[in-house]
Design an enzyme around this catalytic site. Structure first.
Site, short mmCIF file in Angstrom:
data_model
loop_
_atom_site.label_atom_id
_atom_site.label_comp_id
_atom_site.label_asym_id
_atom_site.label_seq_id
_atom_site.Cartn_x
_atom_site.Cartn_y
_atom_site.Cartn_z
N PHE A 99 60.67 121.99 52.73
CA PHE A 99 60.96 122.59 51.43
C PHE A 99 62.28 122.11 50.84
O PHE A 99 62.63 122.49 49.71
CB PHE A 99 60.97 124.12 51.53
CG PHE A 99 59.60 124.71 51.44
CD1 PHE A 99 59.02 124.96 50.21
CD2 PHE A 99 58.86 124.99 52.57
CE1 PHE A 99 57.74 125.49 50.10
CE2 PHE A 99 57.59 125.51 52.49
CZ PHE A 99 57.02 125.77 51.24
N HIS A 131 65.95 114.82 65.26
CA HIS A 131 66.15 116.26 65.15
C HIS A 131 66.88 116.80 66.38
O HIS A 131 67.04 116.11 67.38
CB HIS A 131 64.81 116.99 65.00
CG HIS A 131 64.24 116.94 63.62
ND1 HIS A 131 63.45 115.90 63.20
CD2 HIS A 131 64.37 117.78 62.57
CE1 HIS A 131 63.09 116.12 61.93
NE2 HIS A 131 63.64 117.25 61.53
N LYS A 135 63.85 121.24 68.85
CA LYS A 135 62.58 120.91 68.19
C LYS A 135 61.72 120.14 69.17
O LYS A 135 62.01 119.00 69.52
CB LYS A 135 62.83 120.09 66.92
CG LYS A 135 61.56 119.80 66.13
CD LYS A 135 61.88 119.08 64.83
CE LYS A 135 60.62 118.79 64.02
NZ LYS A 135 59.89 120.01 63.61
N THR A 142 57.75 116.26 58.39
CA THR A 142 58.33 115.43 57.33
C THR A 142 58.03 113.97 57.57
O THR A 142 57.66 113.23 56.64
CB THR A 142 59.85 115.67 57.26
OG1 THR A 142 60.10 117.06 57.00
CG2 THR A 142 60.49 114.83 56.17
#
Length: 233
Positions: A99, A131, A135, A142
């Site tokens: 987002f 990342h 994660k 993405t």
């Protein structure tokens, strides 16, 4: 605006902070499956839950006429079902793999560059995402969206992690320290390289984008994307 949060981990907590700072009210924080949810208190729901819970959360919101924003990955085998339900209920729904407003501009830049490069087979494309070590899934949603943008505008048929095939788009995933997220798309030839990169400095951009999407979707009907929110279409 009255916001319900499905999933109250680190992202949910940051979304709450940003939403309140923008004058909104958090009316529910739902971190586990619950049958006792008062949907009448909500103007919009934001889902950053677990993959196994996301579709159920989205379904409940659409069945109760609550617009829903989802940033949860790992449930997209049921995405078409969510679209069908949204259309059936004349609801409102946005899913995005990321987002961040900057990342969504980066998606557009990636697509545009891929179109420019599609007739230059001497360039080999590679994607890298970095990342934080918490994660666990790889590649990131993405990175997959970036790969799909390249594939749609090139002769690549598919992407794979750490592939060395000439016909396959290679994605490299790294997990390092507390990196919020860095994504690089590189076009390499024997004479030069072209590279675009997005670097997140913190998680706030992801949370701000989700709240912005929630503000935008109020009063609308349909299935949308962040391209609609940012008027990039």
């Amino acid at each position: 605006m009255r916001i319900a949060l499905f999933g109250y981990g680190k992202m949910g907590q940051m979304i709450a902070q940003i939403a309140v700072s923008r004058g909104h009210e958090i009316v529910a924080k739902i971190d586990e499956n619950s049958e006792n949810i008062d949907f009448s208190t909500m103007d919009v729901a934001i889902d950053f839950s677990m993959p196994e819970a996301a579709f159920g959360n989205i379904t409940k919101c659409l069945n109760n006429n609550v617009p829903v924003i989802s940033g949860t990955t790992g449930w997209l085998d049921k995405y078409e079902d969510a679209i069908s339900l949204c259309e059936e209920k004349k609801g409102a729904f946005i899913y995005a793999s990321n987002f961040s407003l900057g990342v969504n501009i980066f998606f557009e830049l990636n697509n545009y560059l891929a179109k420019m490069m599609q007739n230059l087979p001497e360039y080999k494309v590679e994607l890298e995402e970095i990342h934080h070590t918490q994660k666990l899934d790889a590649p990131s949603g993405t990175a997959i969206t970036l790969a799909e943008g390249v594939i749609a505008n090139s002769n690549y048929a598919q992407w794979k992690l750490d592939s060395e095939s000439q016909e396959t788009l290679k994605i490299t995933s790294k997990r390092i320290g507390k990196v919020p997220g860095t994504h690089t798309v590189a076009y390499n030839s024997i004479v030069d390289s072209i590279e675009i990169k997005h670097t997140a400095h913190n998680r706030e951009g992801f949370a701000l984008g989700a709240v912005t999407a929630a503000e935008w979707i109020i009063g609308k009907t349909g299935v949308f994307s962040m391209r609609d929110v940012l008027n990039l279409g």
